[in-house]
Design an enzyme around this catalytic site. Structure first.
Site, short mmCIF file in Angstrom:
data_model
loop_
_atom_site.label_atom_id
_atom_site.label_comp_id
_atom_site.label_asym_id
_atom_site.label_seq_id
_atom_site.Cartn_x
_atom_site.Cartn_y
_atom_site.Cartn_z
N ARG A 1 35.59 39.45 33.35
CA ARG A 1 34.42 39.82 34.17
C ARG A 1 33.17 39.98 33.31
NH1 ARG A 1 36.00 45.91 36.23
NH2 ARG A 1 37.16 46.54 34.39
N ASP B 1 34.61 38.36 38.10
CA ASP B 1 34.90 39.74 38.50
C ASP B 1 35.67 39.64 39.81
OD1 ASP B 1 34.98 42.25 39.61
OD2 ASP B 1 32.92 42.76 39.13
N SER C 1 53.55 45.44 40.12
CA SER C 1 54.14 46.49 39.29
C SER C 1 55.33 47.09 40.04
CB SER C 1 53.10 47.59 39.04
OG SER C 1 53.73 48.74 38.52
N TYR D 1 47.21 53.35 43.31
CA TYR D 1 47.66 52.23 42.48
C TYR D 1 48.98 51.70 43.03
CZ TYR D 1 49.36 49.66 38.34
OH TYR D 1 49.84 48.70 37.49
N GLY D 2 49.94 52.61 43.27
CA GLY D 2 51.25 52.20 43.77
C GLY D 2 51.15 51.49 45.11
N VAL D 3 50.30 52.02 46.00
CA VAL D 3 50.16 51.38 47.32
C VAL D 3 49.48 50.01 47.16
CG1 VAL D 3 49.14 51.58 49.62
CG2 VAL D 3 50.16 53.59 48.54
N SER D 4 48.51 49.91 46.24
CA SER D 4 47.84 48.61 46.05
C SER D 4 48.84 47.56 45.57
CB SER D 4 46.65 48.72 45.08
OG SER D 4 47.09 48.87 43.74
P1 NDP Z 1 44.38 46.28 30.56
O1 NDP Z 1 43.56 47.42 31.05
O2 NDP Z 1 44.67 46.16 29.13
O3 NDP Z 1 43.73 44.89 31.04
C1 NDP Z 1 43.27 44.75 32.33
C2 NDP Z 1 42.43 43.49 32.39
O4 NDP Z 1 41.96 43.32 33.73
C3 NDP Z 1 41.18 43.58 31.49
O5 NDP Z 1 40.90 42.30 30.98
C4 NDP Z 1 40.11 44.00 32.47
O6 NDP Z 1 38.79 43.63 32.08
C5 NDP Z 1 40.55 43.18 33.67
N1 NDP Z 1 39.94 43.62 34.92
C6 NDP Z 1 39.98 44.82 35.53
N2 NDP Z 1 39.27 44.79 36.65
C7 NDP Z 1 38.77 43.54 36.76
C8 NDP Z 1 37.96 42.89 37.71
N3 NDP Z 1 37.48 43.52 38.80
N4 NDP Z 1 37.65 41.58 37.51
C9 NDP Z 1 38.12 40.92 36.43
N5 NDP Z 1 38.86 41.49 35.49
C10 NDP Z 1 39.19 42.79 35.66
O7 NDP Z 1 45.73 46.36 31.43
P2 NDP Z 1 47.08 45.51 31.36
O8 NDP Z 1 46.91 44.33 30.50
O9 NDP Z 1 48.18 46.44 31.11
O10 NDP Z 1 47.21 45.07 32.89
C11 NDP Z 1 47.33 43.73 33.32
C12 NDP Z 1 48.03 43.75 34.66
O11 NDP Z 1 49.38 44.21 34.51
C13 NDP Z 1 47.39 44.66 35.71
O12 NDP Z 1 47.40 44.02 36.95
C14 NDP Z 1 48.32 45.87 35.73
O13 NDP Z 1 48.28 46.56 36.95
C15 NDP Z 1 49.65 45.19 35.49
N6 NDP Z 1 50.69 46.09 34.99
C16 NDP Z 1 50.57 46.65 33.77
C17 NDP Z 1 51.58 47.50 33.30
C18 NDP Z 1 51.51 48.15 31.97
O14 NDP Z 1 52.41 48.99 31.67
N7 NDP Z 1 50.53 47.84 31.11
C19 NDP Z 1 52.78 47.79 34.11
C20 NDP Z 1 52.79 47.12 35.39
C21 NDP Z 1 51.79 46.30 35.79
P3 NDP Z 1 37.79 44.65 31.29
O15 NDP Z 1 38.14 44.55 29.85
O16 NDP Z 1 36.46 44.09 31.64
O17 NDP Z 1 38.04 46.02 31.85
#
Ligand code: NDP
Length: 302
Positions: free
Chosen positions: A44, A68, A142, A200-203
């Site tokens: 984003r 984004d 998740s 978060y869980g509901v999403s």
């Molecule tokens: P991080 O916070 O390390 O990374 C999240 C990424 O998503 C970042 O690049 C962030 O960008 C980006 N992001 C957030 N909101 C937006 C948006 N509106 N538009 C574009 N990019 C966005 O988290 P994770 O790597 O751990 O998470 C990745 C996925 O894995 C998520 O969907 C999370 O819910 C899922 N997950 C993670 C777990 C864990 O234990 N880590 C467990 C289960 C699921 P920016 O840097 O700009 O914030």
């Protein structure tokens, strides 16, 4: 030219850090990815995206796509860019971008759904029509979603898992939940407030249900496959690199398993982690208690 010889275009959202970044990194190294395949690193923020590209050593087949996922305008802009710069065709969409609510406010809950549910729904509506035959969509969900459904009323469990659920009905479930957060009545409509990161869980529960709807809808129109994946509990910024979490590299492996496994070995619309199919609702009470304790610790530190 057969489809295996064609240049493939793969998009990973939220790939500037964490698990998404690891997915791109591993894709770059995969022998299955040919040098003319295009990997779109979604970020984003342009600067954070450029920094991630530099960290990868700026491979010539990895391009930044500013996106984004919580913004309809940004999704429309990115869709145009894919059409104009990358031939308007895609092979794999990995919806990885996700957030946890930053506090207990209604605003934070809305932001969570905007990224984790509505953003993915809108992006898929825009991009699935661009998928080539045998294309795949991976919605990064998740186990928190399955955990959340363990604690809701039987009526809600039935609605989320119904094989005839429509996107309109699912949107309604999500809107009802958000309204209940606003009026502090989540228990009254059948959710448990025992889970601290409930929005978060509901999403994620909604995203797992959406995956099934998308698989049903799109398989009627064209040969594409839609899966939900849990990357597992990984050490990233989202959980402040929580103790006991595994490296994000393994989260990427969990996602790429579903990218690389032949579709006849997977169930279209299903939910996987590490190549193993997960239930939509957790049934094991001990595992549920263990997971709730972990989430409680996590939310206390937020
Ligand atoms: P991080 O916070 O390390 O990374 C999240 C990424 O998503 C970042 O690049 C962030 O960008 C980006 N992001 C957030 N909101 C937006 C948006 N509106 N538009 C574009 N990019 C966005 O988290 P994770 O790597 O751990 O998470 C990745 C996925 O894995 C998520 O969907 C999370 O819910 C899922 N997950 C993670 C777990 C864990 O234990 N880590 C467990 C289960 C699921 P920016 O840097 O700009 O914030």
């Amino acid at each position: 030219m057969s489809s295996t010889e064609q240049q493939r275009v793969i998009l990973v959202t939220g790939a500037n850090k964490g698990i998404g970044f690891e997915v791109v990194k591993q894709l770059v190294q995969q022998p299955l990815i040919k040098s003319n395949d295009i990997l779109l690193l979604g970020s984003r923020d342009a600067k954070r995206g450029q920094d991630a590209l530099a960290q990868l050593g700026s491979p010539s087949n990895v391009h930044l796509l500013q996106l984004d996922t919580s913004s309809d305008e940004s999704i429309a802009h990115a869709t145009d860019e894919i059409k104009q710069k990358y031939g308007g065709q895609l092979d794999i969409i990995i919806n990885n971008a996700g957030i946890v609510p930053k506090d207990k406010s209604i605003q934070a809950a809305r932001e969570t759904f905007a990224t984790n549910y509505y953003g993915i729904k809108t992006l898929n509506e825009n991009l699935i029509p661009l998928l080539r035959e045998n294309g795949r969509v991976i919605n990064v969900a998740s186990r928190a979603g399955a955990l959340t459904l363990h604690g809701v009323s039987k009526d809600l469990q039935q609605k989320y898992t119904s094989s005839t659920l429509t996107t309109e009905q699912l949107d309604r479930l999500v809107e009802d939940f958000i309204s209940a957060v606003e009026t502090n009545t989540v228990e009254k409509i059948g959710y448990t407030s025992e889970l601290p990161l409930l929005p978060y869980g509901v999403s994620k529960a909604a995203l797992i249900a959406l995956t099934q709807i998308e698989a049903r809808q799109w398989s009627n129109a064209k040969k594409v496959f839609v899966y939900a994946v849990c990357p597992g509990y990984c050490s990233t910024d989202i959980n402040r690199h929580a103790q006991g979490s595994r490296p994000p590299e393994l989260g990427a492996v969990s996602i790429l398993h579903v990218v690389n496994t032949p579709p006849d070995e997977l169930e279209n619309g299903a939910f996987y982690q590490d190549g193993i199919r997960l239930p939509q609702i957790y049934a094991d009470d001990d595992k549920v208690r263990e997971a709730i304790e972990r989430i409680k610790k996590l939310s206390l530190s937020m």
